[in-house]
Write a protein that holds these residues in place. Structure first.
Motif, PDB file in Angstrom:
ATOM      1  N   SER A 158      35.816  54.810  35.594  1.00 42.48           N
ATOM      2  CA  SER A 158      35.250  54.130  34.422  1.00 42.48           C
ATOM      3  C   SER A 158      36.057  52.893  34.045  1.00 42.48           C
ATOM      4  CB  SER A 158      35.165  55.093  33.242  1.00 42.48           C
ATOM      5  OG  SER A 158      36.451  55.503  32.831  1.00 42.48           O
ATOM      6  N   LYS A 159      37.393  52.972  34.192  1.00 44.87           N
ATOM      7  CA  LYS A 159      38.231  51.792  33.893  1.00 44.87           C
ATOM      8  C   LYS A 159      37.917  50.667  34.868  1.00 44.87           C
ATOM      9  CE  LYS A 159      40.877  53.744  30.670  1.00 44.87           C
ATOM     10  NZ  LYS A 159      40.859  53.337  29.271  1.00 44.87           N
ATOM     11  N   ALA A 160      37.709  51.036  36.147  1.00 44.47           N
ATOM     12  CA  ALA A 160      37.371  50.031  37.159  1.00 44.47           C
ATOM     13  C   ALA A 160      35.999  49.425  36.872  1.00 44.47           C
ATOM     14  CB  ALA A 160      37.395  50.677  38.546  1.00 44.47           C
ATOM     15  N   ALA A 161      35.074  50.262  36.436  1.00 44.88           N
ATOM     16  CA  ALA A 161      33.734  49.774  36.106  1.00 44.88           C
ATOM     17  C   ALA A 161      33.781  48.773  34.951  1.00 44.88           C
ATOM     18  CB  ALA A 161      32.839  50.955  35.746  1.00 44.88           C
ATOM     19  N   LEU A 162      34.605  49.060  33.961  1.00 43.11           N
ATOM     20  CA  LEU A 162      34.769  48.133  32.837  1.00 43.11           C
ATOM     21  C   LEU A 162      35.353  46.800  33.300  1.00 43.11           C
ATOM     22  CD1 LEU A 162      36.082  50.546  30.058  1.00 43.11           C
ATOM     23  CD2 LEU A 162      33.994  49.175  29.956  1.00 43.11           C
ATOM     24  N   THR A 163      36.243  46.859  34.292  1.00 46.53           N
ATOM     25  CA  THR A 163      36.825  45.618  34.824  1.00 46.53           C
ATOM     26  C   THR A 163      35.743  44.782  35.497  1.00 46.53           C
ATOM     27  OG1 THR A 163      38.918  46.771  35.204  1.00 46.53           O
ATOM     28  CG2 THR A 163      38.633  44.669  36.327  1.00 46.53           C
ATOM     29  N   VAL A 164      34.872  45.427  36.270  1.00 44.21           N
ATOM     30  CA  VAL A 164      33.761  44.710  36.901  1.00 44.21           C
ATOM     31  C   VAL A 164      32.856  44.111  35.827  1.00 44.21           C
ATOM     32  CG1 VAL A 164      31.698  44.951  38.347  1.00 44.21           C
ATOM     33  CG2 VAL A 164      33.806  46.138  38.969  1.00 44.21           C
ATOM     34  N   ALA A 165      32.570  44.915  34.812  1.00 44.26           N
ATOM     35  CA  ALA A 165      31.699  44.449  33.734  1.00 44.26           C
ATOM     36  C   ALA A 165      32.268  43.229  33.024  1.00 44.26           C
ATOM     37  CB  ALA A 165      31.500  45.576  32.728  1.00 44.26           C
ATOM     38  N   ALA A 166      33.593  43.221  32.850  1.00 44.79           N
ATOM     39  CA  ALA A 166      34.238  42.118  32.127  1.00 44.79           C
ATOM     40  C   ALA A 166      34.355  40.857  32.969  1.00 44.79           C
ATOM     41  CB  ALA A 166      35.624  42.559  31.654  1.00 44.79           C
ATOM     42  N   THR A 167      34.407  41.018  34.290  1.00 43.36           N
ATOM     43  CA  THR A 167      34.641  39.843  35.158  1.00 43.36           C
ATOM     44  C   THR A 167      33.349  39.279  35.752  1.00 43.36           C
ATOM     45  OG1 THR A 167      35.168  41.374  36.964  1.00 43.36           O
ATOM     46  CG2 THR A 167      37.019  40.428  35.774  1.00 43.36           C
TER      47      THR A 167
END
Length: 489
Positions: free
Chosen positions: A436-445
């Motif tokens: 989920s943390k990695a998914a948030l990083t994708v979402a933010a970038t």
């Protein structure tokens, strides 16, 4: 004494004559002193059973000699097992009575100290009322009696019920008195005991009311007692969790002394324990405020530069805890964040995980700190951490990158470091938190056409859960940034 003679002496333990019994016990004591092999031999020869009757013998010399033997024999695990089965604990505890001579106190307490190393032995000692006479013997004039008694008490208080009883016996003042002993082993055992019992709030209050902090700080101020500094700090760490104690330390100027001591100590374990003490206390908002007023941040930045990995980890964890204070968060902008970024590159992945956690806390809802981390060349280091074997390190690094990506210039810089390829591994992790943390990083970038195109290309054939999780966050994120484009599915 050879085996045949030893067997004969053991037979003499069944004599009805006191003089023979006394001499037999004396010979067995000397034999047992010579080593573990002899103790095992005495067990095989059946010496233990008749001796259990002799420790309550009406003749003082017989009783004394038998007790001395048990003090020595009980270091053998097989002997301890047999003693538990024979249920002799009440007889041994009885030898701690005030009317008995010091040498009986010494060896009876030694027997109990040996017996207390195992759980069943602890239970038997407690159930037969051993704690109260052991506390009384802490005031014995004999150092061996004190040493054996505090060692046994230390083993007993690992159990919660024993700690409660110890408080009821008002043992705190006499344990603190042992800190003044001229024998380091007694001081050490007293500190270790305090370290256990002060996990309970009531004991911390009793220590404070007994002026225990003064004793502890005096130990820290004495350079010749540096072997005791680590244990003393462990006790202080527990005490700092108590707000009233923290206030007292601050008001008396002792907190500043404590921080200075931690910063300047040459002993890695002392510095590590000091940082752990700060971490424990900093979970409380009022404590964080007091620490900030005393400029704890300077101390922690110094500890980040330690050569010891344990100290670096502890200092990073303390910074994580202190980052809940807005003033501390601001302080670390120029001092602290660059050092933490350097620690991300450590060969010790536990160090890089702790540094990443500190950076995650410092950059959350703080654009200035996010810029500072990027300025310290943090983006490249954080992307490298994404390939770490430690899930926590990866999750923390992803959080920092997400925090950075909330700013357009930093987002572009993160994209230029090929973030999408680096994040593939974490997205496929079995660890849902990391995922989920990695998914948030994708979402933010992935907030522009080019980045979204790259994501689609990378995950075009992926029908597994991570990509759907990414997409969920992605669409939410696009709406958040008001760049939602219905033509890009």
């Amino acid at each position: 004494m050879h085996l045949k003679k030893a067997a004969t002496v053991v037979l003499m333990l069944h004599s009805t004559e006191e003089e023979i019994l006394a001499k037999a016990c004396e010979a067995i004591y000397k034999f047992a002193l010579k080593g573990e092999e002899n103790k095992a031999t005495l067990l095989e020869l059946g010496a233990v059973e008749p001796l259990t009757k002799l420790i309550t013998h009406e003749d003082k010399i017989v009783r004394r000699n038998a007790t001395m033997i048990f003090g020595i024999l009980a270091s053998n695990s097989d002997v301890r097992k047999l003693l538990r089965e024979l249920e002799v604990m009440s007889s041994v505890v009885a030898q701690l009575a005030p009317k008995e001579e010091v040498i009986i106190h010494e060896f009876a307490s030694l027997c109990l100290a040996n017996m207390s190393v195992e759980y069943t032995g602890k239970v038997q000692i407690f159930e037969h009322g051993g704690l109260e006479p052991l506390v009384r013997l802490l005031s014995s004039p004999d150092p061996d009696v004190k040493k054996n008694s505090i060692e046994c008490i230390y083993n007993l208080v690992q159990d919660f019920q024993c700690r409660i009883t110890l408080q009821e016996l008002n043992a705190m003042p006499v344990i603190l008195e042992l800190l003044k002993s001229e024998y380091p082993i007694i001081q050490l055992l007293a500190l270790k005991t305090l370290g256990v019992i002060t996990n309970d709030k009531e004991a911390r209050v009793m220590l404070r009311d007994s002026q225990g902090l003064d004793h502890l700080l005096k130990i820290l101020e004495a350079k010749e007692l540096n072997d005791l500094h680590v244990e003393a700090l462990s006790v202080i760490a527990n005490c700092l969790e108590d707000m009233d104690t923290m206030m007292l330390i601050q008001q008396t100027g002792s907190l500043k002394k404590l921080l200075s001591f931690a910063e300047n100590s040459a002993i890695p374990d002392v510095q590590k324990n000091a940082a752990k003490a700060i971490t424990k206390a900093a979970y409380d908002a009022e404590n964080r405020k007091l620490f900030h007023e005393q400029e704890v941040e300077k101390c922690l930045v110094t500890l980040l530069g330690s050569e010891n990995d344990g100290t670096k980890i502890a200092a990073s964890q303390a910074i994580s805890a202190m980052s809940e204070n807005s003033g501390s968060k601001d302080f670390f902008n120029n001092q602290g964040i660059p050092q933490l970024v350097q620690l991300l590159k450590s060969d010790n992945e536990e160090v890089s995980e702790a540094a990443a956690l500190a950076l995650a806390n410092l950059t959350t809802c703080n654009s200035i700190n996010a810029k500072a981390a990027a300025k310290a060349d943090g983006i490249d280091a954080l992307i490298n951490v994404l390939s770490s074997k430690r899930d926590g390190a990866v999750a923390n690094a992803a959080t920092v990158l997400t925090n950075m990506a909330m700013q357009e210039p930093l987002r572009a810089s993160i994209q230029s470091h090929d973030i999408m390829h680096a994040i593939i591994g974490p997205l496929h992790s079995a660890n849902t938190v990391m995922q989920s943390k990695a998914a948030l990083t994708v979402a933010a970038t992935a907030c522009d056409v080019e980045a979204r195109t790259e994501v689609r290309a990378l995950f075009h054939n992926d029908i597994h859960s991570p990509i759907f999780l990414v997409c969920t966050y992605w669409w939410i994120n696009l709406k958040h940034f008001q760049v939602f484009d219905p033509t890009h599915h």
